[in-house]
Design an enzyme around this catalytic site. Structure first.
Site, mmCIF file in Angstrom:
data_model
loop_
_atom_site.group_PDB
_atom_site.id
_atom_site.type_symbol
_atom_site.label_atom_id
_atom_site.label_comp_id
_atom_site.label_asym_id
_atom_site.label_seq_id
_atom_site.Cartn_x
_atom_site.Cartn_y
_atom_site.Cartn_z
ATOM 1 N N ASN A 276 -19.315 33.676 -15.404
ATOM 2 C CA ASN A 276 -18.654 33.351 -14.136
ATOM 3 C C ASN A 276 -17.147 33.410 -14.378
ATOM 4 O O ASN A 276 -16.586 32.522 -15.006
ATOM 5 C CB ASN A 276 -19.103 31.941 -13.697
ATOM 6 C CG ASN A 276 -18.364 31.468 -12.466
ATOM 7 O OD1 ASN A 276 -17.664 32.233 -11.806
ATOM 8 N ND2 ASN A 276 -18.527 30.182 -12.156
ATOM 9 N N TRP A 277 -16.527 34.475 -13.886
ATOM 10 C CA TRP A 277 -15.093 34.652 -14.145
ATOM 11 C C TRP A 277 -14.229 33.761 -13.265
ATOM 12 O O TRP A 277 -13.004 33.724 -13.438
ATOM 13 C CB TRP A 277 -14.706 36.125 -13.961
ATOM 14 C CG TRP A 277 -15.335 37.049 -14.962
ATOM 15 C CD1 TRP A 277 -16.005 36.690 -16.107
ATOM 16 C CD2 TRP A 277 -15.358 38.478 -14.926
ATOM 17 N NE1 TRP A 277 -16.435 37.805 -16.771
ATOM 18 C CE2 TRP A 277 -16.049 38.916 -16.074
ATOM 19 C CE3 TRP A 277 -14.854 39.438 -14.037
ATOM 20 C CZ2 TRP A 277 -16.253 40.277 -16.340
ATOM 21 C CZ3 TRP A 277 -15.058 40.785 -14.304
ATOM 22 C CH2 TRP A 277 -15.747 41.192 -15.448
ATOM 23 N N LYS A 278 -14.826 33.122 -12.277
ATOM 24 C CA LYS A 278 -14.064 32.235 -11.372
ATOM 25 C C LYS A 278 -12.867 33.018 -10.798
ATOM 26 O O LYS A 278 -13.001 34.200 -10.519
ATOM 27 C CB LYS A 278 -13.661 30.957 -12.109
ATOM 28 C CG LYS A 278 -14.886 30.281 -12.745
ATOM 29 C CD LYS A 278 -14.631 28.920 -13.319
ATOM 30 C CE LYS A 278 -15.924 28.366 -13.901
ATOM 31 N NZ LYS A 278 -15.776 27.011 -14.449
ATOM 32 N N HIS B 82 -21.851 25.931 -6.895
ATOM 33 C CA HIS B 82 -21.063 25.587 -8.076
ATOM 34 C C HIS B 82 -20.265 24.305 -7.799
ATOM 35 O O HIS B 82 -19.755 24.111 -6.693
ATOM 36 C CB HIS B 82 -20.114 26.732 -8.448
ATOM 37 C CG HIS B 82 -19.526 26.542 -9.804
ATOM 38 N ND1 HIS B 82 -18.486 25.680 -10.031
ATOM 39 C CD2 HIS B 82 -19.872 27.055 -11.010
ATOM 40 C CE1 HIS B 82 -18.214 25.675 -11.329
ATOM 41 N NE2 HIS B 82 -19.041 26.507 -11.941
ATOM 42 N N GLU C 119 -17.372 23.415 -8.522
ATOM 43 C CA GLU C 119 -15.983 23.580 -8.062
ATOM 44 C C GLU C 119 -15.953 23.837 -6.554
ATOM 45 O O GLU C 119 -15.048 23.374 -5.852
ATOM 46 C CB GLU C 119 -15.306 24.727 -8.838
ATOM 47 C CG GLU C 119 -15.014 24.306 -10.275
ATOM 48 C CD GLU C 119 -15.024 25.430 -11.289
ATOM 49 O OE1 GLU C 119 -14.992 26.618 -10.912
ATOM 50 O OE2 GLU C 119 -15.085 25.111 -12.504
ATOM 51 N N GLU D 266 -25.612 22.214 -14.542
ATOM 52 C CA GLU D 266 -24.269 22.099 -15.110
ATOM 53 C C GLU D 266 -23.729 20.694 -14.865
ATOM 54 O O GLU D 266 -23.283 20.385 -13.759
ATOM 55 C CB GLU D 266 -23.317 23.089 -14.429
ATOM 56 C CG GLU D 266 -23.763 24.527 -14.505
ATOM 57 C CD GLU D 266 -22.607 25.470 -14.272
ATOM 58 O OE1 GLU D 266 -22.306 26.240 -15.198
ATOM 59 O OE2 GLU D 266 -21.993 25.432 -13.196
ATOM 60 N N GLY E 208 -15.640 23.248 -18.320
ATOM 61 C CA GLY E 208 -14.233 23.537 -18.603
ATOM 62 C C GLY E 208 -13.540 22.424 -19.376
ATOM 63 O O GLY E 208 -12.322 22.406 -19.496
ATOM 64 N N SER F 18 -19.174 24.377 -20.886
ATOM 65 C CA SER F 18 -18.592 24.539 -22.224
ATOM 66 C C SER F 18 -19.537 25.209 -23.220
ATOM 67 O O SER F 18 -19.567 24.847 -24.398
ATOM 68 C CB SER F 18 -18.077 23.198 -22.758
ATOM 69 O OG SER F 18 -17.053 22.696 -21.917
ATOM 70 N N GLY G 153 -18.401 29.916 -18.133
ATOM 71 C CA GLY G 153 -17.077 30.120 -17.561
ATOM 72 C C GLY G 153 -16.119 30.633 -18.617
ATOM 73 O O GLY G 153 -16.043 31.831 -18.898
ATOM 74 N N GLY G 154 -15.402 29.716 -19.260
ATOM 75 C CA GLY G 154 -14.327 30.066 -20.209
ATOM 76 C C GLY G 154 -14.704 31.138 -21.218
ATOM 77 O O GLY G 154 -13.963 32.107 -21.402
HETATM 78 P P1 PGA Z 1 -17.271 26.566 -18.633
HETATM 79 O O1 PGA Z 1 -17.727 26.787 -17.101
HETATM 80 O O2 PGA Z 1 -18.183 27.416 -19.477
HETATM 81 O O3 PGA Z 1 -15.840 27.005 -18.669
HETATM 82 O O4 PGA Z 1 -17.459 25.119 -18.913
HETATM 83 C C1 PGA Z 1 -19.085 26.800 -16.766
HETATM 84 C C2 PGA Z 1 -19.254 27.059 -15.295
HETATM 85 O O5 PGA Z 1 -18.412 26.589 -14.504
HETATM 86 O O6 PGA Z 1 -20.220 27.724 -14.869
#
Ligand code: PGA
Length: 257
Positions: free
Chosen positions: A10-12, A95, A97, A167, A173, A214, A235-236
């Site tokens: 997920n590149w956000k 998600h 966020e 999650e 993150g 993470s 994500g990251g």
């Molecule tokens: P992260 O993000 O790997 O940076 O913790 C995970 C996600 O939001 O799907």
């Protein structure tokens, strides 16, 4: 029951179209030979069409980061599920966020999931509790409620195309992942068991459930070793070719490749 692991990056709100296409091509070369793991990247909507063109025919699939439930209309800033047909295989919904910053509700996640399925794509439905809920011991009932609400009206037949991502919000993150055993037991008790109640054993055992929060090359193997965890929503670590390729390689190795 064997479930094909699925690793999604997920590149956000990262990687504008040109960078997204370059990155997708580099990553594709690194992951295309693993057959036992499904892989996808989720660029911003602006980069979807370029990345979809670049990955045409590749086993590296494309995920959108959201979709609206209406087919068209006065919904400024939104992209209809129907508009993503042919561009995305998966759509990430719910998600944390989006729930936190854009007031996404369970009811809307459900409308979107139904629209994504109707448009022929696969929803990846994210659920998970906050740190306060976790510390108050509310995780299991809260996540069960999110799963039930997200799946309202989804038929047993359509469940074959649904992926769920657990999650914990406090692990996204932050560099602070849940322990693999914690994640596995919450997934078992809050997600798989809810599926069992709604759809029965076969669907509960065949639905793929990712862990997210993470995930990195250093902890991927622990998560993949858990019986209830069928891959990762990342994500990251999905923003670096080497890291994401390593995650896929670990998942493939652990799946016997
Ligand atoms: P992260 O993000 O790997 O940076 O913790 C995970 C996600 O939001 O799907």
């Amino acid at each position: 029951m064997s479930r094909t692991p699925i690793v999604v990056g997920n590149w956000k709100m990262n990687k504008a179209p040109r960078e997204a296409i370059d990155f997708a091509q580099q990553l594709e070369a690194r992951v295309r030979n693993f057959d036992s793991v499904e892989t996808a990247v989720a660029p911003t909507s602006l980069a979807l069409s370029g990345v979809a063109d670049a990955l045409q025919g590749s086993p590296l699939k494309v995920a959108a980061q959201g979709a609206h439930w209406e087919a068209s209309g006065a919904f400024t800033g939104q992209v209809a599920a129907d508009m993503l047909r042919g561009l995305a295989d998966f759509v990430i919904l719910g998600h944390s966020e989006v729930r936190a910053y854009l007031a996404e509700t369970d009811a809307n996640v459900n409308r979107k999931a139904n629209a994504v399925l109707a448009a022929g794509m696969q929803p990846i439905i994210a659920v998970g509790e906050s740190l306060a809920q976790n510390e108050a011991g509310e995780t299991i009932p809260f996540v069960r409620g999110q799963v039930r609400a997200a799946l309202a009206g989804i038929s047993a037949a359509d469940m074959a195309r649904v992926v769920i991502a657990y999650e914990p919000i406090w692990a996204i993150g932050t560099g602070k992942s849940a322990t693999s055993q914690q994640a596995d037991s919450i997934i078992g008790a809050a997600v798989r068991d809810t599926l069992r109640g709604l759809y029965g054993d076969t669907i509960a055992e065949s639905t793929r459930i990712q862990y997210g929060g993470s995930v990195k090359p250093g902890n991927m193997a622990e998560f993949m070793a858990q019986p209830n965890i069928d891959g990762a929503l990342v994500g990251g670590a999905s923003l670096q070719v080497d890291d994401f390729a390593a995650l896929v390689e670990i998942a493939a190795e652990m799946n016997g490749e």
